[in-house]
Motif scaffolding. Structure first.
Motif, PDB file in Angstrom:
ATOM      1  N   VAL A  17       0.838  -1.206   0.000  1.00 19.78           N
ATOM      2  CA  VAL A  17       0.000   0.000   0.000  1.00 19.78           C
ATOM      3  C   VAL A  17       0.875   1.260   0.000  1.00 19.78           C
ATOM      4  CG1 VAL A  17      -1.744   1.311   1.276  1.00 19.78           C
ATOM      5  CG2 VAL A  17      -1.947  -1.176   1.078  1.00 19.78           C
ATOM      6  N   LEU A  18       1.903   1.276   0.846  1.00 25.42           N
ATOM      7  CA  LEU A  18       2.792   2.438   0.893  1.00 25.42           C
ATOM      8  C   LEU A  18       3.547   2.589  -0.424  1.00 25.42           C
ATOM      9  CD1 LEU A  18       4.337   2.214   4.492  1.00 25.42           C
ATOM     10  CD2 LEU A  18       2.301   3.469   3.733  1.00 25.42           C
ATOM     11  N   PHE A  19       4.027   1.467  -0.965  1.00 26.09           N
ATOM     12  CA  PHE A  19       4.795   1.531  -2.201  1.00 26.09           C
ATOM     13  C   PHE A  19       3.918   1.989  -3.365  1.00 26.09           C
ATOM     14  CE2 PHE A  19       7.048  -0.136  -5.909  1.00 26.09           C
ATOM     15  CZ  PHE A  19       8.262   0.503  -5.713  1.00 26.09           C
ATOM     16  N   GLU A  20       2.681   1.546  -3.400  1.00 22.22           N
ATOM     17  CA  GLU A  20       1.753   2.002  -4.443  1.00 22.22           C
ATOM     18  C   GLU A  20       1.561   3.518  -4.357  1.00 22.22           C
ATOM     19  OE1 GLU A  20      -2.867   1.394  -5.964  1.00 22.22           O
ATOM     20  OE2 GLU A  20      -2.180   0.329  -4.179  1.00 22.22           O
ATOM     21  N   GLN A  21       1.435   4.051  -3.142  1.00 25.03           N
ATOM     22  CA  GLN A  21       1.260   5.496  -2.980  1.00 25.03           C
ATOM     23  C   GLN A  21       2.491   6.255  -3.454  1.00 25.03           C
ATOM     24  OE1 GLN A  21      -1.719   7.056  -1.851  1.00 25.03           O
ATOM     25  NE2 GLN A  21      -0.649   8.733  -2.859  1.00 25.03           N
ATOM     26  N   VAL A  22       3.679   5.727  -3.172  1.00 23.87           N
ATOM     27  CA  VAL A  22       4.918   6.350  -3.642  1.00 23.87           C
ATOM     28  C   VAL A  22       4.919   6.422  -5.163  1.00 23.87           C
ATOM     29  CG1 VAL A  22       7.430   6.050  -3.831  1.00 23.87           C
ATOM     30  CG2 VAL A  22       6.289   5.739  -1.621  1.00 23.87           C
ATOM     31  N   LEU A  23       4.636   5.295  -5.821  1.00 20.92           N
ATOM     32  CA  LEU A  23       4.620   5.294  -7.292  1.00 20.92           C
ATOM     33  C   LEU A  23       3.548   6.238  -7.835  1.00 20.92           C
ATOM     34  CD1 LEU A  23       5.232   1.575  -8.262  1.00 20.92           C
ATOM     35  CD2 LEU A  23       6.813   3.503  -8.409  1.00 20.92           C
ATOM     36  N   PHE A  24       2.376   6.238  -7.213  1.00 23.50           N
ATOM     37  CA  PHE A  24       1.318   7.152  -7.658  1.00 23.50           C
ATOM     38  C   PHE A  24       1.791   8.600  -7.578  1.00 23.50           C
ATOM     39  CE2 PHE A  24      -2.074  10.112  -6.805  1.00 23.50           C
ATOM     40  CZ  PHE A  24      -2.920   9.893  -7.880  1.00 23.50           C
ATOM     41  N   ASN A  25       2.380   8.985  -6.438  1.00 18.14           N
ATOM     42  CA  ASN A  25       2.834  10.372  -6.265  1.00 18.14           C
ATOM     43  C   ASN A  25       3.899  10.744  -7.293  1.00 18.14           C
ATOM     44  OD1 ASN A  25       1.100  10.510  -4.082  1.00 18.14           O
ATOM     45  ND2 ASN A  25       2.694  10.761  -2.553  1.00 18.14           N
ATOM     46  N   LEU A  26       4.845   9.837  -7.543  1.00 18.22           N
ATOM     47  CA  LEU A  26       5.907  10.137  -8.513  1.00 18.22           C
ATOM     48  C   LEU A  26       5.352  10.258  -9.926  1.00 18.22           C
ATOM     49  CD1 LEU A  26       8.810   7.888  -7.194  1.00 18.22           C
ATOM     50  CD2 LEU A  26       8.537  10.369  -6.923  1.00 18.22           C
ATOM     51  N   LEU A  27       4.453   9.376 -10.300  1.00 16.30           N
ATOM     52  CA  LEU A  27       3.862   9.447 -11.642  1.00 16.30           C
ATOM     53  C   LEU A  27       2.958  10.675 -11.787  1.00 16.30           C
ATOM     54  CD1 LEU A  27       3.086   5.669 -12.186  1.00 16.30           C
ATOM     55  CD2 LEU A  27       4.893   7.024 -13.289  1.00 16.30           C
ATOM     56  N   ASP A  28       2.233  11.017 -10.733  1.00 18.80           N
ATOM     57  CA  ASP A  28       1.390  12.207 -10.751  1.00 18.80           C
ATOM     58  C   ASP A  28       2.241  13.466 -10.928  1.00 18.80           C
ATOM     59  OD1 ASP A  28      -1.238  13.501 -10.436  1.00 18.80           O
ATOM     60  OD2 ASP A  28      -0.432  14.223  -8.522  1.00 18.80           O
ATOM     61  N   ASN A  29       3.363  13.538 -10.209  1.00 18.53           N
ATOM     62  CA  ASN A  29       4.260  14.690 -10.364  1.00 18.53           C
ATOM     63  C   ASN A  29       4.829  14.757 -11.774  1.00 18.53           C
ATOM     64  OD1 ASN A  29       3.940  15.702  -7.837  1.00 18.53           O
ATOM     65  ND2 ASN A  29       6.059  15.505  -7.232  1.00 18.53           N
ATOM     66  N   ALA A  30       5.229  13.607 -12.308  1.00 13.64           N
ATOM     67  CA  ALA A  30       5.766  13.587 -13.672  1.00 13.64           C
ATOM     68  C   ALA A  30       4.726  14.120 -14.654  1.00 13.64           C
ATOM     69  CB  ALA A  30       6.195  12.168 -14.049  1.00 13.64           C
ATOM     70  N   ALA A  31       3.485  13.736 -14.473  1.00 15.51           N
ATOM     71  CA  ALA A  31       2.421  14.218 -15.355  1.00 15.51           C
ATOM     72  C   ALA A  31       2.172  15.715 -15.176  1.00 15.51           C
ATOM     73  CB  ALA A  31       1.136  13.434 -15.102  1.00 15.51           C
ATOM     74  N   LYS A  32       2.306  16.223 -13.947  1.00 16.77           N
ATOM     75  CA  LYS A  32       2.088  17.647 -13.673  1.00 16.77           C
ATOM     76  C   LYS A  32       3.174  18.528 -14.279  1.00 16.77           C
ATOM     77  CE  LYS A  32       0.089  17.271  -9.095  1.00 16.77           C
ATOM     78  NZ  LYS A  32       0.342  17.539  -7.688  1.00 16.77           N
ATOM     79  N   TYR A  33       4.413  18.086 -14.180  1.00 15.87           N
ATOM     80  CA  TYR A  33       5.538  18.949 -14.519  1.00 15.87           C
ATOM     81  C   TYR A  33       6.129  18.694 -15.898  1.00 15.87           C
ATOM     82  CZ  TYR A  33       5.345  20.742  -9.818  1.00 15.87           C
ATOM     83  OH  TYR A  33       4.928  21.346  -8.661  1.00 15.87           O
ATOM     84  N   ALA A  34       5.541  17.814 -16.664  1.00 11.57           N
ATOM     85  CA  ALA A  34       6.014  17.561 -18.032  1.00 11.57           C
ATOM     86  C   ALA A  34       4.933  18.024 -19.011  1.00 11.57           C
ATOM     87  CB  ALA A  34       6.303  16.084 -18.220  1.00 11.57           C
ATOM     88  N   PRO A  35       5.337  18.407 -20.204  1.00 15.03           N
ATOM     89  CA  PRO A  35       4.349  18.849 -21.197  1.00 15.03           C
ATOM     90  C   PRO A  35       3.360  17.737 -21.547  1.00 15.03           C
ATOM     91  CG  PRO A  35       6.594  19.333 -21.922  1.00 15.03           C
ATOM     92  CD  PRO A  35       6.703  18.487 -20.705  1.00 15.03           C
ATOM     93  N   THR A  36       2.154  18.126 -21.869  1.00 17.39           N
ATOM     94  CA  THR A  36       1.138  17.173 -22.291  1.00 17.39           C
ATOM     95  C   THR A  36       1.656  16.365 -23.476  1.00 17.39           C
ATOM     96  OG1 THR A  36      -0.590  18.681 -21.566  1.00 17.39           O
ATOM     97  CG2 THR A  36      -1.244  16.960 -23.128  1.00 17.39           C
ATOM     98  N   GLY A  37       1.462  15.062 -23.413  1.00 16.73           N
ATOM     99  CA  GLY A  37       1.880  14.192 -24.502  1.00 16.73           C
ATOM    100  C   GLY A  37       3.329  13.741 -24.448  1.00 16.73           C
ATOM    101  N   SER A  38       4.095  14.222 -23.462  1.00 12.69           N
ATOM    102  CA  SER A  38       5.492  13.797 -23.365  1.00 12.69           C
ATOM    103  C   SER A  38       5.563  12.415 -22.712  1.00 12.69           C
ATOM    104  CB  SER A  38       6.331  14.813 -22.603  1.00 12.69           C
ATOM    105  OG  SER A  38       5.882  14.929 -21.281  1.00 12.69           O
ATOM    106  N   LEU A  39       6.704  11.794 -22.841  1.00  9.10           N
ATOM    107  CA  LEU A  39       6.895  10.429 -22.374  1.00  9.10           C
ATOM    108  C   LEU A  39       7.364  10.395 -20.922  1.00  9.10           C
ATOM    109  CD1 LEU A  39       6.940   7.440 -23.284  1.00  9.10           C
ATOM    110  CD2 LEU A  39       9.338   7.791 -23.889  1.00  9.10           C
TER     111      LEU A  39
END
Length: 137
Positions: A17-39
């Motif tokens: 559960v904790l590890f899933e939250q870590v991955l969610f937060n990191l992926l959410d940040n990547a989506a927030k701070y990278a341009p739309t459509g980037s990899l």
């Protein structure tokens, strides 16, 4: 999203559960701070008794003065208008959870192009006996 996992990855010694939250937060940040459509790239490899996991984006990267501070509670890197605001708790939560599970987390910038990279190292689970091995009580 591009996922590159080594074939010989062991199980992690982690709370799911904790590890899933870590991955969610990191992926959410990547989506927030990278341009739309980037990899966004996620990779994992074995390093001795640990597993190294990287989450890379193609955003502007992290200003040098913010690289360590981004793990502080309520700290947010100055975002441009296209990015939705967060509470500044996501990465602090990540660090707390990762360290509680015996791992480490670090932030930096990509060397191959613009973008941030978050690197986790997590302990591998102890090897379980195979079905053929006799388990003694």
């Amino acid at each position: 999203m591009d996922v590159d996992l080594a074939a010989d990855l062991p199980m992690l010694d982690a709370d799911d559960v904790l590890f899933e939250q870590v991955l969610f937060n990191l992926l959410d940040n990547a989506a927030k701070y990278a341009p739309t459509g980037s990899l966004i790239q996620v990779g994992a490899s074995r390093e001795g008794g640990r597993v190294r996991i990287e989450v890379r984006d193609e955003g502007d990267g992290i200003p040098a003065a913010d690289v360590e501070r981004i793990f502080d509670k309520f700290y947010r890197v100055q975002a441009q208008d296209r990015q939705r605001a967060g509470t500044g708790l996501g990465l602090a939560i990540c660090r707390g959870f990762v360290e509680a599970m015996g791992g480490t987390i670090a932030a930096g910038n990509r060397k191959d192009r613009s973008g941030a990279v978050f690197t986790l190292t997590m302990p591998a689970a102890a090897a379980l006996p195979s079905l053929e091995e006799e388990v003694t009580p």
